[in-house]
Structures are given as structure tokens and as C-alpha cells.
Design a protein around this motif. Structure first.
Motif, short mmCIF file in Angstrom:
data_model
loop_
_atom_site.label_atom_id
_atom_site.label_comp_id
_atom_site.label_asym_id
_atom_site.label_seq_id
_atom_site.Cartn_x
_atom_site.Cartn_y
_atom_site.Cartn_z
N UNK A 168 0.83 -1.20 0.00
CA UNK A 168 0.00 0.00 0.00
C UNK A 168 0.87 1.25 0.00
N UNK A 169 0.34 2.30 -0.62
CA UNK A 169 1.06 3.56 -0.69
C UNK A 169 1.40 4.06 0.71
N UNK A 170 2.64 4.49 0.87
CA UNK A 170 3.07 5.06 2.15
C UNK A 170 3.65 4.08 3.13
N UNK A 171 3.62 2.78 2.80
CA UNK A 171 4.13 1.80 3.76
C UNK A 171 5.59 1.46 3.52
N UNK A 172 6.11 1.73 2.32
CA UNK A 172 7.52 1.44 2.04
C UNK A 172 8.36 2.67 2.30
N UNK A 173 9.50 2.49 2.99
CA UNK A 173 10.38 3.61 3.30
C UNK A 173 10.92 4.24 2.02
N UNK A 174 11.05 5.55 2.04
CA UNK A 174 11.51 6.26 0.85
C UNK A 174 12.98 6.00 0.56
N UNK A 175 13.74 5.63 1.60
CA UNK A 175 15.14 5.24 1.35
C UNK A 175 15.56 4.14 2.32
N UNK A 176 16.67 3.49 1.96
CA UNK A 176 17.15 2.36 2.76
C UNK A 176 18.63 2.14 2.48
N UNK A 177 19.37 1.83 3.53
CA UNK A 177 20.76 1.44 3.39
C UNK A 177 20.94 0.16 4.21
N UNK A 178 21.35 -0.92 3.54
CA UNK A 178 21.38 -2.23 4.17
C UNK A 178 22.69 -2.95 3.86
N UNK A 179 23.23 -3.64 4.85
CA UNK A 179 24.46 -4.39 4.62
C UNK A 179 24.21 -5.57 3.69
N UNK A 180 25.21 -5.82 2.85
CA UNK A 180 25.10 -6.95 1.93
C UNK A 180 25.78 -6.64 0.61
N UNK A 181 25.82 -7.64 -0.27
CA UNK A 181 26.45 -7.43 -1.56
C UNK A 181 25.46 -6.80 -2.54
N UNK A 182 25.90 -6.61 -3.75
CA UNK A 182 25.07 -5.89 -4.72
C UNK A 182 23.79 -6.64 -5.07
N UNK A 183 23.76 -7.95 -4.90
CA UNK A 183 22.61 -8.75 -5.29
C UNK A 183 21.46 -8.70 -4.30
N UNK A 184 21.61 -7.97 -3.18
CA UNK A 184 20.48 -7.85 -2.26
C UNK A 184 19.43 -6.89 -2.79
N UNK A 185 19.75 -6.13 -3.85
CA UNK A 185 18.80 -5.30 -4.56
C UNK A 185 18.68 -5.79 -6.01
N UNK A 186 17.56 -5.52 -6.67
CA UNK A 186 17.32 -6.09 -8.01
C UNK A 186 18.38 -5.78 -9.05
N UNK A 187 19.01 -4.60 -8.99
CA UNK A 187 20.00 -4.27 -10.02
C UNK A 187 21.19 -5.22 -10.02
N UNK A 188 21.49 -5.81 -8.86
CA UNK A 188 22.57 -6.79 -8.83
C UNK A 188 22.23 -8.01 -9.68
N UNK A 189 20.96 -8.42 -9.64
CA UNK A 189 20.51 -9.55 -10.45
C UNK A 189 20.49 -9.19 -11.93
N UNK A 190 20.02 -7.99 -12.22
CA UNK A 190 20.00 -7.53 -13.62
C UNK A 190 21.41 -7.54 -14.19
N UNK A 191 22.36 -7.04 -13.42
CA UNK A 191 23.74 -6.99 -13.88
C UNK A 191 24.30 -8.39 -14.09
#
Length: 459
Positions: A168-191
């Protein structure tokens, strides 16, 4: 005398590697943002040409990518490519081929990975994974979108680390910084998928290839592994230029896209600490995207295909980071319309040159045709940039951009925005006021000239 009966082999046409970056304004060191760490894209600029005044034809993902992928002006909404696709499926003979289809019919293997058209993977449906609904029919030999924990392309598009999907709108944080390698976000998989495809294309493919890779970040929400954010934790950010909402009429909006995320009841337009935090996370996403681009460029070099490959890096539009009290795109201000464009090609003489020629996204299709020796189609509405690539002092041309309710034209010195009801904004970019002082009433002859230029370009 011994002679060979073998016929000389034709020279293979240059490959094309096209890197799309979503919501990337020119927030790169090679485009003047000194505080940004973008070594890989900066390397590309040093070995290619950076178009410092490249303007997109629409300040939204869908219509901007439409102009790039078709070489034509189109509708101003995000469904522009799907509307075109419906006509293609109905075998409407008036619909011209898309750019990937054009290269495909001229002997290229065409593959897209990630967000190349409006939807990552190029499909429609509820979760953007319906194989019967294709954004660019006949365009790609393969159009791929790895999703893993994000379940589907829609989830990956608006995802955060470890498979978190926007609900739902407003439930996801506008930003995030999380420990891990590049594949913990979708762009790591795309790459990673792009590296796989690049390896296969350079190992088993005798035809030239057109590989398009679309990175999602720095699109909202601003999420990247913490190693990228850490670089900016203590960096001094430059001041926001023209941070106040315009008093006069413009294409200003209330940052609706940004405001649909959780901001912890903070207001970036009144809370400078929060505003800077948002900007640091955007910067982290830029560096994260830069790292993915670096991996792709490194793999291209490792295969040896870099010697015969044209490389293009393109941002699909700009993004406001507080300028004019706006956080997002969707305006016809300079901040929404100016985006990075870098082109590198085999045998290039002017490596590392910048050009201030005004150019537009429509020019990329004919430019790639010109550089590969593929016929430039009559329906392409842009012009080849090859002359500029050969001589960086070559003049550019007017750049037109549009929304559903207005159109804008950029010259070397001015921007004029014409609203559908006839209201006009005119700004002089040689002045300190920039786009804060409307001078349309002082220059009626210029206004009429630019009105005609918009009509001539878009007819």
C-alpha cells in the motif's frame, strides 16, 4: 604461385551495448557533480564523448523510452509503448519498426535485460509478467528480467533489499541502506544476467549484437547496499539551487511520486537535515548504479568485444532534488529534462571530449544507425550526432520536450514552455535567475519563433 580461393570475409558490423539508467539526472562527476563517486561512468566519459546538454523528449519513464525506442515523438503517458504495441499486434501497417526491430531486421541479435522499456522485462499484466502482452513486439530476440525474491517484475521495480515489495502507498520507506552485496537489490541480479548474456553473445554468436541493459536505481525508493551510502555519510553536499516554489505559473507539481512513500512525517522542503539525508541516499543509488555499469563494461573488455562495440549510457530523464520545491520528475524544468548521454565507439578520435551542443533523445536512433552503417530510416525524427562525435564544436539544435498539458523547447540560451491553453514561460539560461524569471512578455518575437519551431519539429 599459390593463391587462396577463399573470398574475403565481410567486416562484422559493430556491436551495440546500451546501458539505460532510470531517473538519473546528471549527478555524476563527469557532468560536474564533484561530490559524487562515479568512477566507471566517468571512465566511459573519458574514453567517449559526454553530451553535457542532452535533453529527453518527455520527463517520465514511459514516454521518454518511447521516443528512444521508436525514434519518434509519441504520447505523453506511461502506456505509450503498450498503445503502440496494440496496433502492432493488430498488424497496423502504418506503425514503423522500433529501434530494436530495425536492428534485428538488419542482422543483429537483440537482447534486453532489466528495465529497457517502461516495464522491467517489457511485459504487461497485473505483475508485469504476462507473456501475451509485450511492450515492443518483434523487437527483442530475448527480453529478460530476473526477479528472485521479488517474485515478479512489478515487485522488483519498486523493491528494497532481500525481496521487499511495495504494498500500500506510504508503507515502504523512501530510502534504505542495508548491509550486503550488490545482489540484495534487483539491479545486482539484472547486472549478473547481463554478464551472462554478454558472455554468450561474444562466445557463440556470429552476428553483431544489440544488448540493452536497464538499471532501475536511482529510481525510488532510494535503496542501495550500505557500502555505497557510507561514502556519503560525511560528504558536504552542494546547496540546492532555486529551492523555493515558483510564485508564477509553471509546470510545478507537489512531488506526488515521492510522497507516496513513508517519510516518517518529515518534510524535505522545510527540514534541511532530512532533505540532505534524501540527497545522500540518491547519491548512494547513483554510485550503486555506477558499480553495475562498471561490471558490465569490465566484462565487455574481458571478452575482447570492446574493440568492436559501440557503448551508449543514457539517463531516461532528470530528477529534481529540491529545486523549485520539487522532489521527482514530471516537470518541464531543466532538472527534469536534462540527463546524461555518453557515446563511445570503435576508432573514436575525440576521446574524453565534452560537448555543449544541445541534443535530444530522438537523435540516438539515427546516430546508432550512422555509426554501424545500418540504413537510417526515413521515419526517425531525430538527427545523427556523428558530426558532433567527430568535431565536439559542431552546433546542436533545438530540443523539444512535452507533457500532456504543455510542450517545451530548449535553445542554446533559452527555454520556452508553451501550455496547451496558450500561456507561455520563457527563461534566459545566461542569467542568474535561470528558470525563476519569466520574460515571455518582453520578447514576443522570440516567443512566436519558438512556437513555430515546436510545431515544425513535432508535426
Amino acid at each position: 604461385m599459390i593463391t587462396s580461393c577463399k573470398k574475403p570475409q565481410p567486416t562484422k558490423k559493430p556491436n551495440i551495448l546500451f546501458i539505460f539508467v532510470d531517473d538519473l539526472r546528471p549527478e555524476l562527476k563527469s557532468f560536474g557533480a564533484d561530490y559524487i563517486s562515479s568512477p566507471n561512468i566517468d571512465w566511459l566519459a573519458k574514453n567517449g564523448m559526454a553530451f553535457q546538454r542532452h535533453f529527453v523528449n518527455a520527463p517520465s519513464c514511459g514516454p521518454s523510452r518511447y521516443t528512444l525506442l521508436t525514434g519518434q515523438y509519441g504520447l505523453a503517458d506511461n502506456d505509450a509503448l503498450f498503445n503502440r504495441a496494440n496496433k502492432v499486434v493488430q498488424e497496423d501497417k502504418t506503425i514503423d519498426p522500433s529501434m530494436p526491430e530495425w536492428f534485428r531486421t538488419h542482422g543483429y541479435t537483440t537482447i534486453s535485460v532489466g528495465k529497457v522499456s517502461h516495464h522491467p522485462g517489457g511485459r504487461g499484466g497485473k505483475d508485469w509478467n504476462d507473456s501475451t502482452k509485450i511492450e515492443i513486439p518483434k523487437g527483442w530476440d530475448k527480453h529478460l528480467m530476473p526477479v528472485a525474491k521479488w517474485e515478479h517484475p512489478r515487485g522488483a521495480m519498486h523493491g528494497l533489499a532481500h525481496g521487499e515489495i511495495r504494498g500500500e502507498s506510504g508503507t515502504m520507506d523512501v530510502f534504505q541502506s542495508t548491509e550486503g552485496d550488490d545482489a540484495i537489490f534487483p539491479d545486482g541480479l539484472i547486472t549478473n544476467e547481463a554478464l551472462t548474456q554478454l558472455n554468450e553473445l561474444t562466445t557463440n554468436n556470429e552476428k553483431p549484437f544489440f544488448l540493452a541493459v536497464g538499471l532501475i536505481k536511482p529510481h525510488l525508493p532510494f535503496g542501495a547496499p550500505s557500502t555505497y551510502y557510507d561514502y556519503y555519510a560525511e560528504v558536504k553536499l552542494p546547496p540546492i539551487k532555486h529551492p523555493h516554489k515558483p510564485e508564477a505559473r509553471t509546470t510545478w507539481h507537489g512531488s506526488g511520486e515521492f510522497n507516496q512513500y513513508n517519510k516518517w512525517e518529515k518534510n524535505m522542503n522545510t527540514d534541511t537535515i532530512f532533505a540532505d539525508e534524501v540527497r545522500r541516499h540518491y547519491a548512494a543509488c547513483v554510485s550503486y548504479a555506477d558499480a553495475q555499469a562498471g561490471k558490465i563494461l569490465a566484462e565487455l573488455k574481458r571478452t575482447g568485444a570492446d574493440k568492436n562495440t559501440i557503448v551508449v549510457l543514457w539517463g531516461d530523464h532528470g530528477w529534481h532534488l529540491g529545486e523549485y520545491d520539487v522532489w521527482g520528475k514530471h516537470t518541464l524544468f531543466e532538472e527534469s529534462l536534462r540527463s546524461p548521454l555518453i557515446i563511445k565507439y570503435p576508432g573514436m578520435k575525440l576521446k574524453g571530449f565534452n560537448t555543449n551542443a544541445v541534443v535530444e533523445t530522438l537523435d540516438i536512433f539515427p546516430t546508432l544507425c550512422d555509426l554501424t552503417g545500418v540504413e537510417i530510416p526515413d521515419f526517425a525524427q531525430g538527427v545523427s550526432l556523428k558530426d558532433i562525435l567527430v568535431d565536439s564544436k559542431t552546433k546542436g539544435h533545438f530540443a523539444v520536450s512535452y507533457q500532456s498539458n504543455a510542450a517545451s523547447i530548449r535553445t542554446e540560451t533559452h527555454r520556452m514552455t508553451l501550455h496547451n491553453d496558450g500561456f507561455v514561460e520563457l527563461y534566459d539560461h545566461r542569467t542568474i535567475e535561470n528558470e525563476t524569471k519569466n520574460i515571455a512578455d518582453k520578447y514576443p518575437e522570440m516567443v512566436e519563433e519558438l512556437k513555430k519551431a515546436i510545431k515544425d519539429k513535432m508535426q
